[in-house]
Design an enzyme around this catalytic site. Structure first.
Site, PDB file in Angstrom:
ATOM      1  N   HIS A 131      39.996 -35.386  38.818  1.00 20.50           N
ATOM      2  CA  HIS A 131      41.164 -36.250  38.809  1.00 20.50           C
ATOM      3  C   HIS A 131      41.594 -36.578  40.232  1.00 20.50           C
ATOM      4  O   HIS A 131      40.963 -36.137  41.206  1.00 20.50           O
ATOM      5  CB  HIS A 131      42.307 -35.594  38.033  1.00 20.50           C
ATOM      6  N   TYR A 147      46.547 -37.252  38.176  1.00 19.10           N
ATOM      7  CA  TYR A 147      46.244 -38.165  37.071  1.00 19.10           C
ATOM      8  C   TYR A 147      44.736 -38.345  36.949  1.00 19.10           C
ATOM      9  O   TYR A 147      44.015 -38.283  37.948  1.00 19.10           O
ATOM     10  CB  TYR A 147      46.896 -39.534  37.290  1.00 19.10           C
ATOM     11  N   CYS A 302      44.981 -30.090  27.243  1.00 18.90           N
ATOM     12  CA  CYS A 302      45.776 -30.812  28.231  1.00 18.90           C
ATOM     13  C   CYS A 302      46.877 -31.604  27.541  1.00 18.90           C
ATOM     14  O   CYS A 302      46.653 -32.257  26.527  1.00 18.90           O
ATOM     15  CB  CYS A 302      44.901 -31.767  29.047  1.00 18.90           C
TER      16      CYS A 302
END
Length: 359
Positions: A131, A147, A302
């Site tokens: 990420h 993100y 997640c």
């Protein structure tokens, strides 16, 4: 550089050999009294004067056209398949700015934000499973959040972020207020996890809300690779049915790969006629829809609430987004009762359970 020189050299040698060889063969056939064009058309009814002599000018022109076409084909092949790829844009040590090019609204508080890379042929350079960090100064403080782009390196010239904005959020609200042409600061890649087709026989996933993005990154990569045989199963939890992000794409992927991918939806507030799960993710759902514990499986989790509370003391847990702390305790209890190994505070690639899956 040497590979490209060898490639061009081999193409030139191949076509030169073909050209010289065709001229030599043509001359020998002419000496023997054969017309190569009539040999090619053998079996067809001849038209006109069959005794007309062969024009050397026409033959030379034909060879020239053939050579030109061969060179043009070689150039196309080189540009399409052998031209050097541009260096990935991301640098884990350097913060870089990227311009917001497009905003695609998904729901009233969720959108796909498309950021332009410096060149139309650039790739972000993010390994599957990792990420990026976004940084912004908010109320005099530097805030950083992680993100996972929903795009991949198959998408040239841009990268996409699926972000749900919260009223009291920091980076999520900051991004939601960006206008086309505004910039964000990005650094990466980040994370220990790197997906490969040989990583596991089967991967189970539990996602909540925008926690679907790192899961979708793996799902897309695995299912588009014909050589990848990994089975994938997902439990996706949300509050309301309208909160289910990218539902159509997920359902389309299930329809296209029914033997490799499955999705089970869970809602806190289900509509009338809802056939999926109700409430929080339960032990029975994990047991029924996800792979059983084994050395060759992975279980990934997640979700914004899971991510912010999993390893924090009760008195330090974030107040947003909504969701009771017992959910986290319940998830740990479910996994323990199903004999999954307990996730470590800082997960490693070799761990069977990775939670939260954004480290």
């Amino acid at each position: 550089m040497n590979d490209h020189v060898l490639f061009l050299g081999s193409l030139f040698l191949t076509f030169t050999t073909l050209f010289v060889g065709s001229r030599f063969l043509n001359s020998k056939l002419e000496e023997a009294g054969y017309d190569i064009s009539r040999l090619i058309l053998i079996g067809l009814e001849p038209k006109g004067d069959t005794n007309m002599p062969i024009s050397t000018t026409t033959a030379g022109y034909t060879h020239f056209v053939a050579l030109a076409l061969a060179l043009a084909s070689s150039a196309f092949i080189y540009l399409k398949f052998a031209s050097p790829k541009r260096k990935p844009v991301l640098d884990p040590k350097v913060w870089q700015e990227f311009t917001l090019r497009e905003k695609i609204v998904v729901s009233p508080n969720t959108a796909i934000y498309r950021f332009a890379l410096p060149h139309p042929q650039d790739v972000l350079g993010l390994p599957i499973g990792q990420h990026i960090s976004i940084s912004a100064e908010i109320n005099g403080k530097e805030i950083v959040r992680s993100y996972t782009p929903t795009s991949s390196d198959d998408d040239l010239g841009h990268f996409d972020l699926l972000i749900k904005s919260y009223e009291k959020g920091n980076i999520s609200r900051y991004v939601s207020l960006l206008k086309i042409g505004d910039k964000v600061r990005v650094r990466g890649p980040k994370g220990f996890f790197k997906y490969s087709p040989t990583l596991a026989r089967e991967i189970g996933m539990i996602a909540g809300g925008t926690g679907i993005t790192p899961m979708l990154q793996i799902i897309r990569a695995a299912l588009k690779n014909p050589a990848d045989k990994t089975r994938l199963s997902l439990i996706y939890a949300n509050v309301n049915v309208e909160d289910i992000l990218l539902r159509k794409e997920l359902n389309d992927l299930v329809a296209a790969h029914p033997n490799r991918f499955s999705v089970y939806y869970v809602l806190n507030n289900p509509p009338e006629g809802w056939t999926g799960g109700v409430g929080f993710v339960s032990k029975e759902q994990i047991e029924k829809y996800l792979p059983r514990t084994a050395n060759d499986i992975k279980l990934l989790m997640c979700g914004k609430f899971i991510l912010e509370t999993w390893n924090e003391p009760v008195d330090k847990r974030h107040k947003t987004p909504p969701g009771p702390p017992p959910m986290v305790t319940a998830m740990k209890k479910h996994l323990a009762e199903l004999n999954y190994p307990a996730p470590r505070t800082v997960s490693k690639l070799e761990d069977q359970v990775v939670a939260p899956f954004l480290l």
